[in-house]
Write an enzyme that holds these catalytic residues in place. Structure first.
Site, PDB file in Angstrom:
ATOM      1  N   ILE A 145       0.870  -1.188   0.000  1.00 47.45           N
ATOM      2  CA  ILE A 145       0.000   0.000   0.000  1.00 47.45           C
ATOM      3  C   ILE A 145       0.903   1.234   0.000  1.00 47.45           C
ATOM      4  CG2 ILE A 145      -0.213  -0.295   2.532  1.00 47.45           C
ATOM      5  CD1 ILE A 145      -2.830   1.239   2.486  1.00 47.45           C
TER       6      ILE A 145
ATOM      7  N   ASP B 241      -8.241   8.093   0.169  1.00 44.68           N
ATOM      8  CA  ASP B 241      -9.059   7.624   1.292  1.00 44.68           C
ATOM      9  C   ASP B 241     -10.474   8.197   1.143  1.00 44.68           C
ATOM     10  OD1 ASP B 241      -9.113   6.447   4.171  1.00 44.68           O
ATOM     11  OD2 ASP B 241     -10.026   8.438   4.373  1.00 44.68           O
TER      12      ASP B 241
ATOM     13  N   TYR C  45     -18.730  10.723   3.185  1.00 40.34           N
ATOM     14  CA  TYR C  45     -18.210  12.028   2.759  1.00 40.34           C
ATOM     15  C   TYR C  45     -19.068  12.635   1.639  1.00 40.34           C
ATOM     16  CZ  TYR C  45     -14.080  10.311   5.335  1.00 40.34           C
ATOM     17  OH  TYR C  45     -13.235   9.796   6.289  1.00 40.34           O
TER      18      TYR C  45
ATOM     19  N   LYS D 121     -15.380   3.286   2.883  1.00 41.91           N
ATOM     20  CA  LYS D 121     -15.810   2.885   4.239  1.00 41.91           C
ATOM     21  C   LYS D 121     -17.315   2.671   4.285  1.00 41.91           C
ATOM     22  CE  LYS D 121     -12.226   5.965   5.984  1.00 41.91           C
ATOM     23  NZ  LYS D 121     -12.305   7.192   5.156  1.00 41.91           N
TER      24      LYS D 121
ATOM     25  N   HIS E  17     -16.456   1.992   9.169  1.00 40.34           N
ATOM     26  CA  HIS E  17     -16.091   3.368   9.542  1.00 40.34           C
ATOM     27  C   HIS E  17     -16.093   3.575  11.062  1.00 40.34           C
ATOM     28  CE1 HIS E  17     -16.240   7.600   7.538  1.00 40.34           C
ATOM     29  NE2 HIS E  17     -15.503   7.651   8.628  1.00 40.34           N
TER      30      HIS E  17
HETATM   31  N1  LIG Z   1     -11.799   7.155   9.628  1.00 41.23           N
HETATM   32  C1  LIG Z   1     -12.275   8.243  10.168  1.00 41.23           C
HETATM   33  O1  LIG Z   1     -13.191   8.224  11.007  1.00 41.23           O
HETATM   34  C2  LIG Z   1     -11.713   9.577   9.769  1.00 41.23           C
HETATM   35  C3  LIG Z   1     -11.914  10.686  10.601  1.00 41.23           C
HETATM   36  C4  LIG Z   1     -11.378  11.910  10.201  1.00 41.23           C
HETATM   37  C5  LIG Z   1     -10.660  12.017   9.022  1.00 41.23           C
HETATM   38  N2  LIG Z   1     -10.480  10.911   8.224  1.00 41.23           N
HETATM   39  C6  LIG Z   1      -9.689  10.987   6.963  1.00 41.23           C
HETATM   40  O2  LIG Z   1      -8.481  11.695   7.234  1.00 41.23           O
HETATM   41  C7  LIG Z   1      -8.331  12.750   6.298  1.00 41.23           C
HETATM   42  C8  LIG Z   1      -7.512  13.872   6.880  1.00 41.23           C
HETATM   43  O3  LIG Z   1      -8.149  14.457   8.011  1.00 41.23           O
HETATM   44  P1  LIG Z   1      -8.505  16.006   8.100  1.00 41.23           P
HETATM   45  O4  LIG Z   1      -8.803  16.540   6.745  1.00 41.23           O
HETATM   46  O5  LIG Z   1      -9.545  16.200   9.124  1.00 41.23           O
HETATM   47  O6  LIG Z   1      -7.204  16.647   8.735  1.00 41.23           O
HETATM   48  P2  LIG Z   1      -5.682  16.898   8.343  1.00 41.23           P
HETATM   49  O7  LIG Z   1      -5.289  16.185   7.124  1.00 41.23           O
HETATM   50  O8  LIG Z   1      -4.938  16.675   9.599  1.00 41.23           O
HETATM   51  O9  LIG Z   1      -5.676  18.478   8.085  1.00 41.23           O
HETATM   52  C9  LIG Z   1      -6.146  18.996   6.888  1.00 41.23           C
HETATM   53  C10 LIG Z   1      -5.908  20.518   6.818  1.00 41.23           C
HETATM   54  O10 LIG Z   1      -4.526  20.803   7.030  1.00 41.23           O
HETATM   55  C11 LIG Z   1      -4.109  21.848   6.172  1.00 41.23           C
HETATM   56  N3  LIG Z   1      -2.937  21.395   5.393  1.00 41.23           N
HETATM   57  C12 LIG Z   1      -2.803  20.207   4.717  1.00 41.23           C
HETATM   58  N4  LIG Z   1      -1.584  20.126   4.153  1.00 41.23           N
HETATM   59  C13 LIG Z   1      -0.936  21.277   4.463  1.00 41.23           C
HETATM   60  C14 LIG Z   1       0.341  21.787   4.147  1.00 41.23           C
HETATM   61  N5  LIG Z   1       1.227  21.081   3.430  1.00 41.23           N
HETATM   62  N6  LIG Z   1       0.667  23.009   4.623  1.00 41.23           N
HETATM   63  C15 LIG Z   1      -0.211  23.724   5.366  1.00 41.23           C
HETATM   64  N7  LIG Z   1      -1.435  23.303   5.696  1.00 41.23           N
HETATM   65  C16 LIG Z   1      -1.797  22.087   5.247  1.00 41.23           C
HETATM   66  C17 LIG Z   1      -5.254  22.154   5.209  1.00 41.23           C
HETATM   67  O11 LIG Z   1      -5.789  23.413   5.533  1.00 41.23           O
HETATM   68  P3  LIG Z   1      -6.377  24.395   4.390  1.00 41.23           P
HETATM   69  O12 LIG Z   1      -7.494  23.641   3.768  1.00 41.23           O
HETATM   70  O13 LIG Z   1      -6.823  25.598   5.130  1.00 41.23           O
HETATM   71  O14 LIG Z   1      -5.264  24.653   3.414  1.00 41.23           O
HETATM   72  C18 LIG Z   1      -6.251  21.056   5.450  1.00 41.23           C
HETATM   73  O15 LIG Z   1      -7.592  21.479   5.414  1.00 41.23           O
HETATM   74  C19 LIG Z   1      -9.775  13.114   5.933  1.00 41.23           C
HETATM   75  O16 LIG Z   1      -9.852  13.867   4.743  1.00 41.23           O
HETATM   76  C20 LIG Z   1     -10.395  11.744   5.833  1.00 41.23           C
HETATM   77  O17 LIG Z   1     -10.094  11.154   4.588  1.00 41.23           O
HETATM   78  C21 LIG Z   1     -10.979   9.698   8.594  1.00 41.23           C
END
Ligand SMILES: NC(=O)c1ccc[n+]([C@@H]2O[C@H](COP(=O)([O-])OP(=O)(O)OC[C@H]3O[C@@H](n4cnc5c(N)ncnc54)[C@H](OP(=O)(O)O)[C@@H]3O)[C@@H](O)[C@H]2O)c1
Length: 336
Positions: free
Chosen positions: A22, A56, A61, A88, A121
């Site tokens: 992966i 993912d 979503y 999921k 999920h």
């Molecule tokens: N299994 C589950 O229950 C579960 C729960 C939560 C999340 N997830 C998965 O995990 C993924 C990620 O979680 P998340 O979106 O909540 O949080 P994250 O990836 O920790 O944070 C995303 C945010 O960080 C900022 N960012 C990303 N890359 C950056 C960089 N290189 N420099 C500066 N800022 C950066 C962006 O802000 P800006 O948009 O303001 O630029 C973005 O909106 C989700 O999209 C989903 O697929 C799964």
């Protein structure tokens, strides 16, 4: 591949217990209410163009149909085997008779014949409408009931046998729940998607997964700094403002978010950072192939003594539960 992209063959890979590989970093696709499904589907195309091969996704979503349009275009250029697509099972589709149609719907939306990974999920059938406040409750919510979970898991196993999914896994689990699943599963989970970022490292559960050859996929790897206010509480801490992360970021001349991704990959989990901005998602991929953190820096991050769970799951609480901590079996027993 775009000129500035990253060669996907150079991106670290992880090996699952069955020997399959992966990609060691993926792109999240949950935009919450900040980004439209169209924006995210566009970002998926852009991310594939710069070298991402792992996405993912999830039915919850509400964007798999538009991501499917992007995947269709991507697959005009790439072979299906070059991509890793996770989806999921949402909480409203647990139980006999529901799992297979739910998976088929995700496959149809994503325009795929099979998924590389299909996750449960959440480990209970408690659900809510999108965007509800954290005080909202499902009147039919129940605590974790292992017999109910196993009914769902047996259907997940059927999906593997039918060839609709290559691997199955879990998300938002705890050690005691995972122990029961490992005891009773015919096909054990290949991956467990769990919250992992510098301020929430979950060393015990991380090591439990590794010891049982279950690959940890780390969600909210940057500490989800832009999650909606309804998902924030007063005591939440901010990973990208942590002095250790900021200091290391300054040294490497990158945004602190990038240090969170580097740390995750080098630690051995598979982070799935989200961004629709090309410079950000490109940085999050490129950082896995250049300028690694030193052992000393890895140790410094491991030593950050914070325990800040961001995704608390309040909306899934059942009648009689005290508060969100009950979801996470903090005393090592499954909370009823
Ligand atoms: N299994 C589950 O229950 C579960 C729960 C939560 C999340 N997830 C998965 O995990 C993924 C990620 O979680 P998340 O979106 O909540 O949080 P994250 O990836 O920790 O944070 C995303 C945010 O960080 C900022 N960012 C990303 N890359 C950056 C960089 N290189 N420099 C500066 N800022 C950066 C962006 O802000 P800006 O948009 O303001 O630029 C973005 O909106 C989700 O999209 C989903 O697929 C799964």
């Amino acid at each position: 591949m775009a000129e500035e992209g990253v060669d996907p063959n150079k991106v670290p890979q992880r090996t699952l217990y069955d020997g399959d590989k992966i990609p060691g970093v993926g792109m999240g696709t949950y935009g919450s209410d900040r980004f439209s499904a169209g924006d995210i589907a566009e970002a998926v195309k852009g991310a594939a163009a710069v070298g991402y091969r792992h996405f993912d996704c999830a039915a919850a979503y509400h964007n798999e149909d538009l991501i499917g349009e992007s995947l269709k275009e991507i697959l005009e250029v790439l072979d299906r085997e070059e991509l890793w697509i996770t989806s999921k099972l949402w909480n409203n589709s647990h139980g006999k008779g529901n799992v297979i149609p739910a998976c088929e719907k995700s496959l149809k939306d994503l325009q795929l014949d099979y998924l590389d990974l299909y996750l449960v999920h959440w480990p209970f059938p408690n659900h809510h409408a999108p965007g509800v406040s954290v005080d909202s409750r499902d009147p039919d919510a129940e605590p974790y009931i292992h017999e109910h979970f196993m009914e769902t898991w047996r259907e997940m196993e059927k999906l593997v046998k039918k060839g609709l999914v290559k691997h199955i896994g879990t998300s938002n689990m705890t050690i005691p729940k995972m122990k029961l699943l490992l005891r009773d599963a015919e096909i054990k989970p290949a991956c467990n998607e769990m919250e992992l970022h510098p301020h929430f490292q979950q060393p015990e559960f991380f090591n439990f997964c590794k010891d049982n050859e279950i690959l940890p996929i780390g969600f909210t790897p940057i500490g989800s700094p832009t999650r909606p206010d309804r998902d924030k509480t007063e005591n939440d801490t901010v990973d990208i403002e942590d002095p250790v992360i900021v200091k290391i970021a300054e040294k490497h001349k990158v945004h602190p978010a990038v240090i969170c991704v580097k740390w995750a990959v080098q630690r051995g989990q598979v982070p799935i950072p989200f961004s629709i901005h090309r410079n950000e998602y490109l940085s999050n991929l490129r950082c896995t192939v250049e300028d690694p953190l030193s052992e000393e820096e890895m140790k410094e991050i491991a030593g950050i003594n914070k325990n800040c769970r961001l995704i608390k799951g309040q909306v899934f609480l059942w009648e009689g539960a005290n508060d969100w901590r009950d979801i996470w079996d903090l005393d090592g027993e499954i909370t009823k």
